[in-house]
Scaffold this motif. Sequence first.
Motif, PDB file in Angstrom:
ATOM      1  N   PRO A 177       1.271   9.740   2.149  1.00  0.00           N
ATOM      2  CA  PRO A 177      -0.019  10.246   2.644  1.00  0.00           C
ATOM      3  C   PRO A 177      -1.167   9.266   2.389  1.00  0.00           C
ATOM      4  O   PRO A 177      -1.149   8.497   1.426  1.00  0.00           O
ATOM      5  N   ASP A 178      -2.167   9.338   3.249  1.00  0.00           N
ATOM      6  CA  ASP A 178      -3.342   8.479   3.113  1.00  0.00           C
ATOM      7  C   ASP A 178      -3.981   8.624   1.731  1.00  0.00           C
ATOM      8  O   ASP A 178      -4.406   7.635   1.141  1.00  0.00           O
ATOM      9  N   ALA A 179      -4.064   9.848   1.226  1.00  0.00           N
ATOM     10  CA  ALA A 179      -4.698  10.085  -0.085  1.00  0.00           C
ATOM     11  C   ALA A 179      -3.976   9.320  -1.182  1.00  0.00           C
ATOM     12  O   ALA A 179      -4.609   8.749  -2.079  1.00  0.00           O
ATOM     13  N   ALA A 180      -2.652   9.288  -1.128  1.00  0.00           N
ATOM     14  CA  ALA A 180      -1.876   8.572  -2.144  1.00  0.00           C
ATOM     15  C   ALA A 180      -2.062   7.064  -1.997  1.00  0.00           C
ATOM     16  O   ALA A 180      -2.180   6.348  -2.994  1.00  0.00           O
ATOM     17  N   LEU A 181      -2.096   6.576  -0.775  1.00  0.00           N
ATOM     18  CA  LEU A 181      -2.322   5.143  -0.555  1.00  0.00           C
ATOM     19  C   LEU A 181      -3.696   4.743  -1.083  1.00  0.00           C
ATOM     20  O   LEU A 181      -3.827   3.750  -1.809  1.00  0.00           O
ATOM     21  N   ASN A 182      -4.714   5.509  -0.732  1.00  0.00           N
ATOM     22  CA  ASN A 182      -6.050   5.217  -1.245  1.00  0.00           C
ATOM     23  C   ASN A 182      -6.046   5.218  -2.771  1.00  0.00           C
ATOM     24  O   ASN A 182      -6.602   4.318  -3.397  1.00  0.00           O
ATOM     25  N   ALA A 183      -5.420   6.213  -3.373  1.00  0.00           N
ATOM     26  CA  ALA A 183      -5.405   6.320  -4.834  1.00  0.00           C
ATOM     27  C   ALA A 183      -4.699   5.127  -5.482  1.00  0.00           C
ATOM     28  O   ALA A 183      -5.129   4.647  -6.537  1.00  0.00           O
ATOM     29  N   LEU A 184      -3.636   4.635  -4.870  1.00  0.00           N
ATOM     30  CA  LEU A 184      -2.962   3.434  -5.391  1.00  0.00           C
ATOM     31  C   LEU A 184      -3.924   2.249  -5.391  1.00  0.00           C
ATOM     32  O   LEU A 184      -4.018   1.508  -6.370  1.00  0.00           O
ATOM     33  N   LEU A 185      -4.634   2.080  -4.289  1.00  0.00           N
ATOM     34  CA  LEU A 185      -5.589   0.977  -4.191  1.00  0.00           C
ATOM     35  C   LEU A 185      -6.726   1.152  -5.202  1.00  0.00           C
ATOM     36  O   LEU A 185      -7.107   0.208  -5.888  1.00  0.00           O
ATOM     37  N   TRP A 186      -7.246   2.369  -5.298  1.00  0.00           N
ATOM     38  CA  TRP A 186      -8.337   2.630  -6.242  1.00  0.00           C
ATOM     39  C   TRP A 186      -7.918   2.312  -7.666  1.00  0.00           C
ATOM     40  O   TRP A 186      -8.648   1.681  -8.417  1.00  0.00           O
ATOM     41  N   GLN A 187      -6.709   2.762  -8.018  1.00  0.00           N
ATOM     42  CA  GLN A 187      -6.209   2.515  -9.377  1.00  0.00           C
ATOM     43  C   GLN A 187      -6.102   1.020  -9.647  1.00  0.00           C
ATOM     44  O   GLN A 187      -6.534   0.536 -10.688  1.00  0.00           O
ATOM     45  N   CYS A 188      -5.535   0.289  -8.706  1.00  0.00           N
ATOM     46  CA  CYS A 188      -5.375  -1.157  -8.888  1.00  0.00           C
ATOM     47  C   CYS A 188      -6.720  -1.883  -8.923  1.00  0.00           C
ATOM     48  O   CYS A 188      -6.850  -2.907  -9.596  1.00  0.00           O
TER      49      CYS A 188
ATOM     50  N   ARG B 158      -5.082   2.356  12.066  1.00  0.00           N
ATOM     51  CA  ARG B 158      -4.509   3.000  10.875  1.00  0.00           C
ATOM     52  C   ARG B 158      -3.299   2.218  10.358  1.00  0.00           C
ATOM     53  O   ARG B 158      -3.180   1.955   9.168  1.00  0.00           O
ATOM     54  N   ARG B 159      -2.402   1.851  11.232  1.00  0.00           N
ATOM     55  CA  ARG B 159      -1.204   1.114  10.813  1.00  0.00           C
ATOM     56  C   ARG B 159      -1.567  -0.283  10.320  1.00  0.00           C
ATOM     57  O   ARG B 159      -1.004  -0.781   9.359  1.00  0.00           O
ATOM     58  N   THR B 160      -2.509  -0.924  10.995  1.00  0.00           N
ATOM     59  CA  THR B 160      -2.953  -2.251  10.579  1.00  0.00           C
ATOM     60  C   THR B 160      -3.559  -2.189   9.182  1.00  0.00           C
ATOM     61  O   THR B 160      -3.301  -3.052   8.338  1.00  0.00           O
ATOM     62  N   ARG B 161      -4.343  -1.156   8.917  1.00  0.00           N
ATOM     63  CA  ARG B 161      -4.958  -1.003   7.593  1.00  0.00           C
ATOM     64  C   ARG B 161      -3.909  -0.714   6.531  1.00  0.00           C
ATOM     65  O   ARG B 161      -4.025  -1.174   5.396  1.00  0.00           O
ATOM     66  N   ARG B 162      -2.865   0.000   6.891  1.00  0.00           N
ATOM     67  CA  ARG B 162      -1.770   0.247   5.938  1.00  0.00           C
ATOM     68  C   ARG B 162      -1.036  -1.062   5.615  1.00  0.00           C
ATOM     69  O   ARG B 162      -0.692  -1.319   4.473  1.00  0.00           O
ATOM     70  N   ALA B 163      -0.808  -1.884   6.626  1.00  0.00           N
ATOM     71  CA  ALA B 163      -0.156  -3.176   6.387  1.00  0.00           C
ATOM     72  C   ALA B 163      -1.034  -4.054   5.501  1.00  0.00           C
ATOM     73  O   ALA B 163      -0.534  -4.724   4.581  1.00  0.00           O
ATOM     74  N   THR B 164      -2.324  -4.053   5.737  1.00  0.00           N
ATOM     75  CA  THR B 164      -3.250  -4.806   4.889  1.00  0.00           C
ATOM     76  C   THR B 164      -3.173  -4.310   3.460  1.00  0.00           C
ATOM     77  O   THR B 164      -3.143  -5.109   2.515  1.00  0.00           O
ATOM     78  N   ALA B 165      -3.132  -2.992   3.278  1.00  0.00           N
ATOM     79  CA  ALA B 165      -3.053  -2.409   1.941  1.00  0.00           C
ATOM     80  C   ALA B 165      -1.781  -2.865   1.216  1.00  0.00           C
ATOM     81  O   ALA B 165      -1.829  -3.233   0.038  1.00  0.00           O
ATOM     82  N   VAL B 166      -0.659  -2.860   1.917  1.00  0.00           N
ATOM     83  CA  VAL B 166       0.596  -3.294   1.285  1.00  0.00           C
ATOM     84  C   VAL B 166       0.507  -4.767   0.916  1.00  0.00           C
ATOM     85  O   VAL B 166       0.907  -5.163  -0.181  1.00  0.00           O
ATOM     86  N   ASN B 167      -0.022  -5.591   1.807  1.00  0.00           N
ATOM     87  CA  ASN B 167      -0.136  -7.013   1.496  1.00  0.00           C
ATOM     88  C   ASN B 167      -1.027  -7.213   0.264  1.00  0.00           C
ATOM     89  O   ASN B 167      -0.733  -8.019  -0.614  1.00  0.00           O
ATOM     90  N   TRP B 168      -2.134  -6.458   0.195  1.00  0.00           N
ATOM     91  CA  TRP B 168      -3.026  -6.561  -0.961  1.00  0.00           C
ATOM     92  C   TRP B 168      -2.306  -6.116  -2.236  1.00  0.00           C
ATOM     93  O   TRP B 168      -2.433  -6.760  -3.278  1.00  0.00           O
TER      94      TRP B 168
END
Length: 129
Positions: A25-36, A105-115
């Motif tokens: 879910p988007d909320a979990a992805l955001n939270a992973l980024l926030w934590q890092c 949305r998918r592009t931003r998810r790929a960016t998040a994984v790369n980060w």
Amino acid sequence: MPQTMPDLPPLTEATFWDILEERLPDAALNALLWQCLGYRQDASGAWDNSGVEPSWRNDYPEPPDFIDSRPATVKLTRSIPAADKQLLKEQLGFGGYQVSELNPRRTRRATAVNWLLSHLRRGRRESTR
């Protein structure tokens, strides 16, 4: 307003694929980024950004929604060192999405994984110094 951080999955290859394939879910992805990035939330729901790098803290006193915010994702992209820009391909073998599958949305998810991959790589480099 940002959401409360859910229980987060570990930063593993399986989690990265779950992000890319939109199973996380988007909320979990955001939270992973926030934590890092260093954002923390107390029991009352107030955000503590004292552990966040100043450039992020100044632009985003509260953690941004990376799925809905193009500027936040651009900042995330620009913070990936040049040497780490191909980690999706190098570490996951991710060749990208088909043109018919592309959307912001998918592009931003790929960016998040790369980060996240870059974040892990930098963490390992710093811990071996």
